[in-house]
Design a protein around this motif. Structure first.
Motif, PDB file in Angstrom:
ATOM      1  N   VAL A 288    -120.997 -88.432  38.364  1.00  0.00           N
ATOM      2  CA  VAL A 288    -120.286 -89.140  39.443  1.00  0.00           C
ATOM      3  C   VAL A 288    -118.902 -88.540  39.696  1.00  0.00           C
ATOM      4  O   VAL A 288    -118.368 -88.650  40.796  1.00  0.00           O
ATOM      5  CB  VAL A 288    -120.159 -90.673  39.245  1.00  0.00           C
ATOM      6  N   ASN A 289    -118.332 -87.889  38.690  1.00  0.00           N
ATOM      7  CA  ASN A 289    -117.046 -87.211  38.897  1.00  0.00           C
ATOM      8  C   ASN A 289    -117.097 -85.861  38.181  1.00  0.00           C
ATOM      9  O   ASN A 289    -116.774 -85.765  37.003  1.00  0.00           O
ATOM     10  CB  ASN A 289    -115.897 -88.079  38.373  1.00  0.00           C
ATOM     11  N   ARG A 290    -117.555 -84.845  38.949  1.00  0.00           N
ATOM     12  CA  ARG A 290    -117.772 -83.528  38.335  1.00  0.00           C
ATOM     13  C   ARG A 290    -116.481 -82.882  37.883  1.00  0.00           C
ATOM     14  O   ARG A 290    -116.448 -82.135  36.907  1.00  0.00           O
ATOM     15  CB  ARG A 290    -118.470 -82.593  39.333  1.00  0.00           C
ATOM     16  N   GLU A 291    -115.445 -83.168  38.626  1.00  0.00           N
ATOM     17  CA  GLU A 291    -114.143 -82.567  38.345  1.00  0.00           C
ATOM     18  C   GLU A 291    -113.642 -82.991  36.956  1.00  0.00           C
ATOM     19  O   GLU A 291    -113.306 -82.165  36.135  1.00  0.00           O
ATOM     20  CB  GLU A 291    -113.164 -83.064  39.408  1.00  0.00           C
ATOM     21  N   SER A 292    -113.635 -84.316  36.707  1.00  0.00           N
ATOM     22  CA  SER A 292    -112.968 -84.767  35.481  1.00  0.00           C
ATOM     23  C   SER A 292    -113.614 -85.979  34.808  1.00  0.00           C
ATOM     24  O   SER A 292    -112.974 -86.623  33.988  1.00  0.00           O
ATOM     25  CB  SER A 292    -111.497 -85.078  35.793  1.00  0.00           C
ATOM     26  N   GLY A 293    -114.871 -86.267  35.141  1.00  0.00           N
ATOM     27  CA  GLY A 293    -115.558 -87.409  34.528  1.00  0.00           C
ATOM     28  C   GLY A 293    -115.633 -87.286  33.016  1.00  0.00           C
ATOM     29  O   GLY A 293    -115.447 -88.253  32.278  1.00  0.00           O
ATOM     30  N   ALA A 323    -129.238 -84.621  40.932  1.00  0.00           N
ATOM     31  CA  ALA A 323    -127.946 -83.936  40.935  1.00  0.00           C
ATOM     32  C   ALA A 323    -127.219 -84.092  39.610  1.00  0.00           C
ATOM     33  O   ALA A 323    -126.019 -84.325  39.547  1.00  0.00           O
ATOM     34  CB  ALA A 323    -127.069 -84.461  42.079  1.00  0.00           C
ATOM     35  N   LYS A 324    -128.018 -84.009  38.531  1.00  0.00           N
ATOM     36  CA  LYS A 324    -127.442 -84.138  37.192  1.00  0.00           C
ATOM     37  C   LYS A 324    -126.416 -83.028  36.960  1.00  0.00           C
ATOM     38  O   LYS A 324    -126.708 -81.865  37.229  1.00  0.00           O
ATOM     39  CB  LYS A 324    -128.602 -83.997  36.203  1.00  0.00           C
ATOM     40  N   ALA A 325    -125.253 -83.404  36.470  1.00  0.00           N
ATOM     41  CA  ALA A 325    -124.212 -82.401  36.214  1.00  0.00           C
ATOM     42  C   ALA A 325    -124.738 -81.368  35.223  1.00  0.00           C
ATOM     43  O   ALA A 325    -125.552 -81.694  34.359  1.00  0.00           O
ATOM     44  CB  ALA A 325    -122.961 -83.081  35.663  1.00  0.00           C
ATOM     45  N   CYS A 326    -124.304 -80.161  35.343  1.00  0.00           N
ATOM     46  CA  CYS A 326    -124.588 -79.077  34.390  1.00  0.00           C
ATOM     47  C   CYS A 326    -126.046 -78.599  34.406  1.00  0.00           C
ATOM     48  O   CYS A 326    -126.457 -77.860  33.517  1.00  0.00           O
ATOM     49  CB  CYS A 326    -124.234 -79.468  32.944  1.00  0.00           C
ATOM     50  N   ILE A 327    -126.824 -79.022  35.414  1.00  0.00           N
ATOM     51  CA  ILE A 327    -128.258 -78.708  35.360  1.00  0.00           C
ATOM     52  C   ILE A 327    -128.531 -77.212  35.501  1.00  0.00           C
ATOM     53  O   ILE A 327    -129.529 -76.701  34.997  1.00  0.00           O
ATOM     54  CB  ILE A 327    -129.033 -79.559  36.405  1.00  0.00           C
ATOM     55  N   GLN A 328    -127.613 -76.491  36.137  1.00  0.00           N
ATOM     56  CA  GLN A 328    -127.809 -75.044  36.342  1.00  0.00           C
ATOM     57  C   GLN A 328    -127.198 -74.203  35.228  1.00  0.00           C
ATOM     58  O   GLN A 328    -127.359 -72.989  35.204  1.00  0.00           O
ATOM     59  CB  GLN A 328    -127.176 -74.593  37.683  1.00  0.00           C
ATOM     60  N   LYS A 339    -115.750 -77.064  25.521  1.00  0.00           N
ATOM     61  CA  LYS A 339    -114.630 -76.764  24.612  1.00  0.00           C
ATOM     62  C   LYS A 339    -113.315 -76.762  25.386  1.00  0.00           C
ATOM     63  O   LYS A 339    -112.321 -77.353  24.951  1.00  0.00           O
ATOM     64  CB  LYS A 339    -114.843 -75.392  23.954  1.00  0.00           C
ATOM     65  N   ALA A 340    -113.338 -76.082  26.550  1.00  0.00           N
ATOM     66  CA  ALA A 340    -112.118 -75.969  27.356  1.00  0.00           C
ATOM     67  C   ALA A 340    -111.628 -77.353  27.785  1.00  0.00           C
ATOM     68  O   ALA A 340    -110.432 -77.654  27.751  1.00  0.00           O
ATOM     69  CB  ALA A 340    -112.391 -75.095  28.577  1.00  0.00           C
ATOM     70  N   ARG A 341    -112.558 -78.215  28.164  1.00  0.00           N
ATOM     71  CA  ARG A 341    -112.168 -79.545  28.638  1.00  0.00           C
ATOM     72  C   ARG A 341    -111.536 -80.372  27.504  1.00  0.00           C
ATOM     73  O   ARG A 341    -110.591 -81.119  27.712  1.00  0.00           O
ATOM     74  CB  ARG A 341    -113.389 -80.285  29.203  1.00  0.00           C
ATOM     75  N   ILE A 342    -112.097 -80.231  26.302  1.00  0.00           N
ATOM     76  CA  ILE A 342    -111.574 -80.993  25.156  1.00  0.00           C
ATOM     77  C   ILE A 342    -110.152 -80.541  24.822  1.00  0.00           C
ATOM     78  O   ILE A 342    -109.235 -81.349  24.654  1.00  0.00           O
ATOM     79  CB  ILE A 342    -112.506 -80.803  23.927  1.00  0.00           C
ATOM     80  N   VAL A 343    -109.983 -79.229  24.753  1.00  0.00           N
ATOM     81  CA  VAL A 343    -108.682 -78.676  24.373  1.00  0.00           C
ATOM     82  C   VAL A 343    -107.635 -79.002  25.443  1.00  0.00           C
ATOM     83  O   VAL A 343    -106.489 -79.339  25.118  1.00  0.00           O
ATOM     84  CB  VAL A 343    -108.811 -77.150  24.122  1.00  0.00           C
ATOM     85  N   ALA A 344    -108.046 -78.959  26.711  1.00  0.00           N
ATOM     86  CA  ALA A 344    -107.104 -79.191  27.822  1.00  0.00           C
ATOM     87  C   ALA A 344    -106.489 -80.590  27.780  1.00  0.00           C
ATOM     88  O   ALA A 344    -105.398 -80.805  28.289  1.00  0.00           O
ATOM     89  CB  ALA A 344    -107.806 -78.956  29.152  1.00  0.00           C
ATOM     90  N   ILE A 345    -107.195 -81.560  27.185  1.00  0.00           N
ATOM     91  CA  ILE A 345    -106.604 -82.902  27.116  1.00  0.00           C
ATOM     92  C   ILE A 345    -105.970 -83.176  25.748  1.00  0.00           C
ATOM     93  O   ILE A 345    -105.697 -84.327  25.389  1.00  0.00           O
ATOM     94  CB  ILE A 345    -107.612 -84.016  27.490  1.00  0.00           C
ATOM     95  N   GLY A 346    -105.738 -82.096  25.001  1.00  0.00           N
ATOM     96  CA  GLY A 346    -104.991 -82.233  23.753  1.00  0.00           C
ATOM     97  C   GLY A 346    -105.798 -82.775  22.587  1.00  0.00           C
ATOM     98  O   GLY A 346    -105.227 -83.257  21.605  1.00  0.00           O
ATOM     99  N   ARG A 347    -107.117 -82.689  22.678  1.00  0.00           N
ATOM    100  CA  ARG A 347    -107.953 -83.158  21.558  1.00  0.00           C
ATOM    101  C   ARG A 347    -108.483 -81.947  20.789  1.00  0.00           C
ATOM    102  O   ARG A 347    -108.365 -80.814  21.236  1.00  0.00           O
ATOM    103  CB  ARG A 347    -109.093 -84.034  22.098  1.00  0.00           C
TER     104      ARG A 347
END
Ligand code: SAH
Length: 364
Positions: A288-293, A323-328, A339-347
Motif C-alpha cells: 500500500v505504500n511502496r515508498e516507505s511502508g 500488485a504485491k510489492a517486490c514481486i519482480q 538492508k538499506a531500508r533498515i540501516v537508513a532508519i538507524g536500526r
C-alpha cells in the motif's frame, strides 16, 4: 476515551476493549504521535533495535481451500500451479545463510500434495546443512503432522486467525467438509508442542468493525503469541471477497478501513499488548505504500522483515493479492533493498536466529 499519558507499562497493564477501540478510531495527529512513541519505546525496551531477517520461500501455490480473500484459493482456475523441489528449497536455504539470515519460512497454500514425510525430510536437510531456524506456514494440518515436523526440527509455525469474529471468519474462510476450521485451537496446540506460535489478522476485511479489530488485539495477548503478522486486506479481483469489496458501500461507519494508518495502529497496539513478540513489517503494508511502508512498520512496533527468497520463476504465481510489492525482485535485490531500508532508519541488522523472547519468558 481515556488517552494514556503514562508509561508503556500503564498501557500494557490494562488496555480495555473500549480503550483500544478509542485508539483505533482516533484521528487527532498529536494523540496518534503519542501512540507511535509508546509503541517505539515499548519495542526498543522489549526487543531492542535489531531487525531480524527471515527468508521467505513460497514452496507451493496448490491449495484445497476456498478462502474468499486469497488469490491462490482452489477456485482460481486462472493461475498456473507449482510445487518447488527439495533441491530448489535447499538451495534457497543456503542462499539465506549466505545473506546472513537466521531463519527460513516455508510457506504454501494448504496443499495435501506436500506429504508429511517429504516436509520432514526437507526440515531435517535444512537443519543438517545450516544453522537456520525453520518456520512453517503450511495452513491447517493434522496434529500428527505438527508433531512429526516438530520432531524433525521445525522451530516455529505461522497461522493467522485472520479475524476473531466467528461469523466473519466462516464467511471468508469456509471450513472444509467435515472439518471445522479452528485456528485458535491449532495455535494453542502448536504452543503446547513447543513451537513458537505466530498468528495475525488482515485489517479492513469487508464487514470487519473497529470492535472486531480490538478483540483481535486482545486475542493476541490472550494467546501470548510469539509472532504477530498484521497487514491491510488487499482485494484480489479474482476472489469472492474481492468482488464483494468492489460493491461495498463507501460510508459504513463501523467498517474498519484497509489503510496504512489503520494497519499501523493495529501493529502499534499489538506491540503494546505483546511487548516481547516478534512483529514483522509486512509485504502487504509495503504494497500500500511502496515508498516507505516497510520503514513505517518498523517505526510503529515491528522488529522483523521477511525478504523473499522464492525463485523468480515462481514469484508471480504466488499472488495472494494483486500488485504485491517486490514481486519482480530477485532474492539479491530484495536482500540489498531490505538492508538499506533498515540501516537508513538507524536500526541494526539482527544477528542470530532472533528467537522469541515471549517463549523464553513463558518456558524459562
Ligand atoms: N496457506 C497458509 C498461508 C497463507 S498466506 C495459511 O492459510 O495459513 C499468508 C497470509 O497472507 C494469510 O494468512 C492472509 O492473512 C494473508 N493474505 C492472503 N490473501 C490476502 C489478501 N488478499 N490481502 C492481504 N493479505 C492476504
Amino acid at each position: 476515551m481515556a488517552v494514556k499519558t503514562g508509561t508503556t507499562e500503564d498501557v500494557i497493564a490494562g488496555p480495555a476493549l473500549q480503550e483500544i477501540v478509542g485508539w483505533l478510531t482516533e484521528t487527532d495527529e498529536g494523540r496518534l504521535a503519542h501512540l507511535w512513541r509508546l509503541a517505539e519505546q515499548c519495542r526498543r525496551d522489549s526487543v531492542g533495535d535489531e531487525v531480524h531477517l527471515r527468508g521467505l520461500i513460497e514452496i507451493s501455490n496448490y491449495c484445497v481451500r476456498r478462502c474468499g480473500y486469497c488469490g491462490i484459493n482452489a477456485g482460481n482456475r486462472g493461475i498456473e500451479r507449482y510445487r518447488m523441489t527439495q533441491r530448489e528449497i535447499l538451495d534457497c536455504a543456503r542462499q539465506a545463510v549466505e545473506f546472513g539470515y537466521g531463519t527460513v519460512v516455508l510457506q504454501s497454500g494448504e496443499d495435501p500434495g506436500l506429504k508429511a514425510d517429504w516436509i520432514a525430510q526437507i526440515i531435517r536437510a535444512i537443519k543438517k546443512d545450516t544453522p537456520l531456524a525453520v518456520t512453517l506456514s503450511l495452513g491447517e494440518r493434522s496434529d500428527e503432522e505438527f508433531v512429526a515436523w516438530r520432531q524433525a526440527g521445525a522451530d516455529r509455525y505461522l497461522i493467522r486467525f485472520e479475524t476473531s469474529n466467528p461469523q466473519l471468519y466462516e464467511h471468508i474462510h469456509p471450513s472444509l467438509p467435515g472439518r471445522r476450521s479452528d485456528r485458535i485451537a491449532i495455535l494453542r496446540q502448536l504452543t503446547e508442542l513447543g513451537y513458537e506460535a505466530g498468528s495475525g489478522v488482515m485489517v479492513g476485511i469487508p464487514g470487519q468493525t473497529y470492535l472486531d479489530l480490538a478483540r483481535d488485539i486482545l486475542t493476541f495477548a490472550d494467546l501470548d503469541l510469539d509472532m504477530i503478522g498484521v497487514g491491510p486486506y488487499l482485494p484480489h479481483p479474482a476472489t469472492p471477497l474481492g468482488k464483494e469489496y468492489m460493491k461495498m458501500p463507501a460510508n459504513s461507519p463501523d467498517q474498519a478501513p484497509n489503510t496504512e494508518l489503520m494497519t499501523c495502529k493495529v501493529m502499534a497496539l499489538a506491540r503494546l499488548v505483546c511487548p516481547l513478540a516478534n512483529i514483522p513489517s509486512t509485504t502487504a503494508l509495503a504494497t500500500v505504500n511502496r515508498e516507505s511502508g516497510r520503514e513505517l512498520g518498523l517505526m510503529r512496533g515491528a522488529n522483523i522483515v521477511m525478504p523473499n527468497l522464492t525463485p523468480a520463476k515462481y514469484r508471480a504465481m504466488y499472488e495472494i493479492y494483486p500488485a504485491k510489492a517486490c514481486i519482480q525482485e530477485t532474492a539479491d535485490k530484495c536482500h540489498e533493498c531490505m538492508k538499506a531500508r533498515i540501516v537508513a532508519i538507524g536500526r541494526k541488522i539482527g544477528a542470530g536466529r532472533g528467537d522469541s523472547k515471549a517463549k523464553y519468558r513463558r518456558t524459562r
